[in-house]
Design an enzyme around this catalytic site. Structure first.
Site, PDB file in Angstrom:
ATOM      1  N   SER A 142      57.602  28.906  21.451  1.00  0.00           N
ATOM      2  CA  SER A 142      58.472  27.654  21.648  1.00  0.00           C
ATOM      3  C   SER A 142      59.406  27.618  20.443  1.00  0.00           C
ATOM      4  O   SER A 142      59.207  27.945  19.446  1.00  0.00           O
ATOM      5  CB  SER A 142      57.417  26.358  21.747  1.00  0.00           C
ATOM      6  OG  SER A 142      58.069  25.193  21.511  1.00  0.00           O
ATOM      7  N   TYR A 155      49.934  21.390  17.831  1.00  0.00           N
ATOM      8  CA  TYR A 155      50.862  22.090  18.753  1.00  0.00           C
ATOM      9  C   TYR A 155      51.884  23.018  18.043  1.00  0.00           C
ATOM     10  O   TYR A 155      52.029  24.185  18.317  1.00  0.00           O
ATOM     11  CB  TYR A 155      51.378  21.488  19.850  1.00  0.00           C
ATOM     12  CG  TYR A 155      52.428  22.279  20.967  1.00  0.00           C
ATOM     13  CD1 TYR A 155      51.870  22.971  21.891  1.00  0.00           C
ATOM     14  CD2 TYR A 155      53.786  22.174  20.690  1.00  0.00           C
ATOM     15  CE1 TYR A 155      52.607  23.663  22.570  1.00  0.00           C
ATOM     16  CE2 TYR A 155      54.660  22.884  21.601  1.00  0.00           C
ATOM     17  CZ  TYR A 155      54.076  23.774  22.509  1.00  0.00           C
ATOM     18  OH  TYR A 155      54.850  24.534  23.349  1.00  0.00           O
TER      19      TYR A 155
END
Length: 262
Positions: A142, A155
């Site tokens: 990401s 995360y």
């Protein structure tokens, strides 16, 4: 192509979002596919569609990769089918939105298991297959991997691990024929926001996001090129580079402002 000579790709998190779209990309390119996730009914519908549309073989395997034994069990199940894979798409993962001191521990530990441990275990266990076939690994990271992330602290940290791990083993594997690609998309219309409960985050609220299909197509092409890190979208690329030239306290302040509930 005869189905016995086709390459086979294993895609985790294949029941929805980017994983589902990646399965279509592999199938369109002639790969047999193994679809792994918890939602068997969704995967079976996808498998039937891919087999009918592209004439490939699609195998569905139920896998709970948030558990300690889930990744090793998936490897055993694939081997029980007598399949040697030539591509591994470590795509399964999720995020959680909220302040760390207010969040529950168990969902975060499960997220770490899925986002980090599963990637390592599957990469390790399937490495003999990939070395034998000069195969490919595609790890979904990401843009979160490039800086700390207030409101999604755990995360962001898991995706930083995925990026670092991917680049490291890519360098180790140079010359073996095996390539490793870290796909680093920004916010994507993939169902991720539902799981993370982040619809009120300034990162996504009121914004038009790229589709899972767009991200998967670009990531698949990057994998086939053997590109080590791929960030879809010019603005995402620029944002990922900015922490290199910005004081770290300022970086976290900017991310906090951009991510806060609105």
């Amino acid at each position: 192509m005869n189905t016995t000579t086709r390459q086979t790709a294993l895609i985790t998190g294949a029941s929805s979002g980017i994983g589902k779209a990646l399965a279509s990309e592999f199938a369109r390119d002639g790969y047999n596919v193994i679809l792994a996730a918890r939602s068997v009914s969704k995967m079976q519908t996808l498998a039937d569609s891919l087999q009918k549309q592209y004439g490939i073989t699609a195998t569905v395997i139920a896998a709970d990769l948030q558990t300690d034994a889930g990744a090793a069990q998936l490897h055993s199940d694939v081997k029980a089918h007598g399949i040697t894979i030539s591509a591994l798409a470590n795509n399964a993962g999720y995020g959680l939105f909220g302040e760390f001191h207010k969040s529950d521990l168990q969902p975060e530990l499960a997220m770490m298991q899925l986002n980090i441990n599963t990637v390592v275990v599957l990469s390790k266990l399937f490495m003999p297959d990939l070395l034998a076939t000069k195969g490919k690994i595609l790890n979904t990271a990401s843009t979160a991997a490039f800086q700390p992330g207030p409101y999604m602290a755990v995360y962001y940290a898991t995706k930083a691990f995925v990026l670092s791990f991917s680049e490291a083993i890519a360098a180790e594997l140079a010359g073996t024929g095996v390539t490793v690609t870290a796909l680093c998309p920004g916010p994507t219309a993939s169902g991720f926001q539902d799981k993370a409960d982040m619809h009120d985050s300034a990162l996504v609220k009121g914004k038009k996001l790229p589709t899972s299909e767009e991200v998967a197509k670009a990531g698949y092409k990057a994998m086939q090129r053997g590109q080590r890190v791929y960030i879809p979208g010019t603005m995402n690329w620029l944002m990922a580079q900015s922490p290199r030239f910005t004081p770290r306290n300022m970086v976290t302040g900017i991310v906090k402002f951009m991510s806060k509930p609105v």
